[in-house]
Design a protein around this motif. Sequence first.
Motif, PDB file in Angstrom:
ATOM      1  N   GLY A 184       0.782  -1.216   0.000  1.00  0.00           N
ATOM      2  CA  GLY A 184       0.000   0.000   0.000  1.00  0.00           C
ATOM      3  C   GLY A 184       0.820   1.275   0.000  1.00  0.00           C
ATOM      4  O   GLY A 184       2.056   1.259   0.028  1.00  0.00           O
ATOM      5  N   GLN A 185       0.129   2.399  -0.019  1.00  0.00           N
ATOM      6  CA  GLN A 185       0.780   3.699  -0.064  1.00  0.00           C
ATOM      7  C   GLN A 185       1.605   3.986   1.181  1.00  0.00           C
ATOM      8  O   GLN A 185       2.578   4.734   1.126  1.00  0.00           O
ATOM      9  N   MET A 186       1.224   3.397   2.304  1.00  0.00           N
ATOM     10  CA  MET A 186       1.955   3.610   3.551  1.00  0.00           C
ATOM     11  C   MET A 186       3.127   2.651   3.720  1.00  0.00           C
ATOM     12  O   MET A 186       3.841   2.716   4.715  1.00  0.00           O
ATOM     13  N   GLN A 187       3.312   1.760   2.737  1.00  0.00           N
ATOM     14  CA  GLN A 187       4.404   0.782   2.787  1.00  0.00           C
ATOM     15  C   GLN A 187       4.429   0.048   4.130  1.00  0.00           C
ATOM     16  O   GLN A 187       5.453  -0.024   4.823  1.00  0.00           O
ATOM     17  N   THR A 188       3.286  -0.487   4.474  1.00  0.00           N
ATOM     18  CA  THR A 188       3.144  -1.238   5.719  1.00  0.00           C
ATOM     19  C   THR A 188       3.646  -2.654   5.538  1.00  0.00           C
ATOM     20  O   THR A 188       3.303  -3.329   4.564  1.00  0.00           O
ATOM     21  N   ASN A 189       4.452  -3.110   6.482  1.00  0.00           N
ATOM     22  CA  ASN A 189       4.981  -4.463   6.408  1.00  0.00           C
ATOM     23  C   ASN A 189       3.919  -5.479   6.821  1.00  0.00           C
ATOM     24  O   ASN A 189       3.416  -5.439   7.946  1.00  0.00           O
ATOM     25  N   CYS A 190       3.601  -6.362   5.903  1.00  0.00           N
ATOM     26  CA  CYS A 190       2.734  -7.503   6.175  1.00  0.00           C
ATOM     27  C   CYS A 190       3.618  -8.736   6.258  1.00  0.00           C
ATOM     28  O   CYS A 190       4.521  -8.914   5.436  1.00  0.00           O
ATOM     29  N   ALA A 222      -5.461 -17.949   9.477  1.00  0.00           N
ATOM     30  CA  ALA A 222      -5.953 -16.889  10.354  1.00  0.00           C
ATOM     31  C   ALA A 222      -5.211 -15.597  10.059  1.00  0.00           C
ATOM     32  O   ALA A 222      -4.119 -15.608   9.469  1.00  0.00           O
ATOM     33  N   VAL A 223      -5.810 -14.493  10.485  1.00  0.00           N
ATOM     34  CA  VAL A 223      -5.173 -13.185  10.444  1.00  0.00           C
ATOM     35  C   VAL A 223      -4.986 -12.705  11.873  1.00  0.00           C
ATOM     36  O   VAL A 223      -5.912 -12.782  12.690  1.00  0.00           O
ATOM     37  N   LEU A 224      -3.782 -12.204  12.182  1.00  0.00           N
ATOM     38  CA  LEU A 224      -3.498 -11.642  13.497  1.00  0.00           C
ATOM     39  C   LEU A 224      -3.126 -10.180  13.322  1.00  0.00           C
ATOM     40  O   LEU A 224      -2.252  -9.845  12.513  1.00  0.00           O
ATOM     41  N   LEU A 225      -3.796  -9.305  14.061  1.00  0.00           N
ATOM     42  CA  LEU A 225      -3.583  -7.875  13.946  1.00  0.00           C
ATOM     43  C   LEU A 225      -2.800  -7.358  15.142  1.00  0.00           C
ATOM     44  O   LEU A 225      -3.108  -7.680  16.284  1.00  0.00           O
ATOM     45  N   THR A 226      -1.781  -6.532  14.866  1.00  0.00           N
ATOM     46  CA  THR A 226      -1.066  -5.887  15.969  1.00  0.00           C
ATOM     47  C   THR A 226      -1.868  -4.716  16.519  1.00  0.00           C
ATOM     48  O   THR A 226      -1.770  -4.393  17.698  1.00  0.00           O
ATOM     49  N   HIS A 227      -2.658  -4.056  15.647  1.00  0.00           N
ATOM     50  CA  HIS A 227      -3.554  -2.984  16.065  1.00  0.00           C
ATOM     51  C   HIS A 227      -4.516  -2.694  14.922  1.00  0.00           C
ATOM     52  O   HIS A 227      -4.428  -3.315  13.858  1.00  0.00           O
ATOM     53  N   GLY A 228      -5.428  -1.742  15.147  1.00  0.00           N
ATOM     54  CA  GLY A 228      -6.531  -1.568  14.219  1.00  0.00           C
ATOM     55  C   GLY A 228      -6.415  -0.434  13.226  1.00  0.00           C
ATOM     56  O   GLY A 228      -7.390  -0.159  12.520  1.00  0.00           O
ATOM     57  N   HIS A 229      -5.278   0.243  13.110  1.00  0.00           N
ATOM     58  CA  HIS A 229      -5.157   1.353  12.172  1.00  0.00           C
ATOM     59  C   HIS A 229      -5.335   0.897  10.732  1.00  0.00           C
ATOM     60  O   HIS A 229      -4.927  -0.204  10.354  1.00  0.00           O
ATOM     61  N   PHE A 230      -5.890   1.795   9.930  1.00  0.00           N
ATOM     62  CA  PHE A 230      -6.288   1.467   8.555  1.00  0.00           C
ATOM     63  C   PHE A 230      -5.164   0.860   7.728  1.00  0.00           C
ATOM     64  O   PHE A 230      -5.385  -0.056   6.927  1.00  0.00           O
ATOM     65  N   ASP A 231      -3.941   1.352   7.907  1.00  0.00           N
ATOM     66  CA  ASP A 231      -2.842   0.892   7.049  1.00  0.00           C
ATOM     67  C   ASP A 231      -2.346  -0.495   7.428  1.00  0.00           C
ATOM     68  O   ASP A 231      -1.436  -1.024   6.774  1.00  0.00           O
ATOM     69  N   HIS A 232      -2.942  -1.095   8.451  1.00  0.00           N
ATOM     70  CA  HIS A 232      -2.589  -2.469   8.835  1.00  0.00           C
ATOM     71  C   HIS A 232      -3.732  -3.455   8.586  1.00  0.00           C
ATOM     72  O   HIS A 232      -3.552  -4.655   8.812  1.00  0.00           O
ATOM     73  N   VAL A 233      -4.867  -2.947   8.113  1.00  0.00           N
ATOM     74  CA  VAL A 233      -6.049  -3.830   8.022  1.00  0.00           C
ATOM     75  C   VAL A 233      -6.825  -3.713   6.710  1.00  0.00           C
ATOM     76  O   VAL A 233      -7.812  -4.432   6.519  1.00  0.00           O
ATOM     77  N   MET A 234      -6.418  -2.847   5.794  1.00  0.00           N
ATOM     78  CA  MET A 234      -7.266  -2.566   4.638  1.00  0.00           C
ATOM     79  C   MET A 234      -7.492  -3.768   3.727  1.00  0.00           C
ATOM     80  O   MET A 234      -8.472  -3.821   2.981  1.00  0.00           O
ATOM     81  N   PRO A 276      -2.495  -7.384   7.353  1.00  0.00           N
ATOM     82  CA  PRO A 276      -2.683  -7.270   5.906  1.00  0.00           C
ATOM     83  C   PRO A 276      -3.066  -5.834   5.529  1.00  0.00           C
ATOM     84  O   PRO A 276      -4.232  -5.488   5.415  1.00  0.00           O
ATOM     85  N   GLY A 277      -2.064  -4.988   5.333  1.00  0.00           N
ATOM     86  CA  GLY A 277      -2.289  -3.562   5.208  1.00  0.00           C
ATOM     87  C   GLY A 277      -3.031  -3.121   3.971  1.00  0.00           C
ATOM     88  O   GLY A 277      -3.806  -2.171   4.018  1.00  0.00           O
TER      89      GLY A 277
END
Length: 214
Positions: free
Chosen positions: A13-19, A55-67, A35-36
């Motif tokens: 993504g645009q934020m270059q989030t590490n998945c 499964a998917v595991l989220l470190t937190h709920g910000h948009f760039d980590h969950v889109m 999955p950003g």
Amino acid sequence: MNDNIILLGASLGQMQTNCYIVGNRQTKEALVFDPGDEGFRVMEMLNKEGFKLSAVLLTHGHFDHVMALPYLQEQKPGLPVYLHEDEVDVLREPSLNLTSMFGEPISMEADHIIRDGQVLNLLETEITCIHVPGHTKGGVCYYFREQGWLIAGDTLFRQSIGRTDFPTGDTEALLSGIREKLFVLPDDTEVYPGHMNSTTIGLEKRTNPFLVKP
């Protein structure tokens, strides 16, 4: 040590989030962490390795980590999603997950609510949830003790830390949490952050300017 467990990563993504994808080469099961964006790329990585998404595991709920989460859920109906108990409303509320600031407001839910210190037995290995509030109130890191890996989300970066100026952020909580919960891990623990390059606990203890006392 289970040599069948491997870790793969991609910036999305645009934020270059590490998945990160952690998979078991023997059972062919895999977990996706944060999955950003660009869900099709996540599925391509899984398919290339012959992995089945478990499964998917989220470190937190910000948009760039969950889109990319809705896309993955479409690909696998009933996909389990793990999230810390303090982060449920962050993922749910567009004003907290920041989708109302950076795009179309989106509300999402997790169905596996986890707690600090909880050990998840997945992929035939153990993953410990370490709650480190500060970037968000329910932010967590996932520690693979046997492999010596820490998937850190936006808690700890290479010579930096996560922002604390978004809703539910808390600078002092973040700094104390890193020192008390992460810096007690072995120095050779590999840290895989939500942005930028990997690091180690030992390097951050010695050189992180936010955490090293002058």
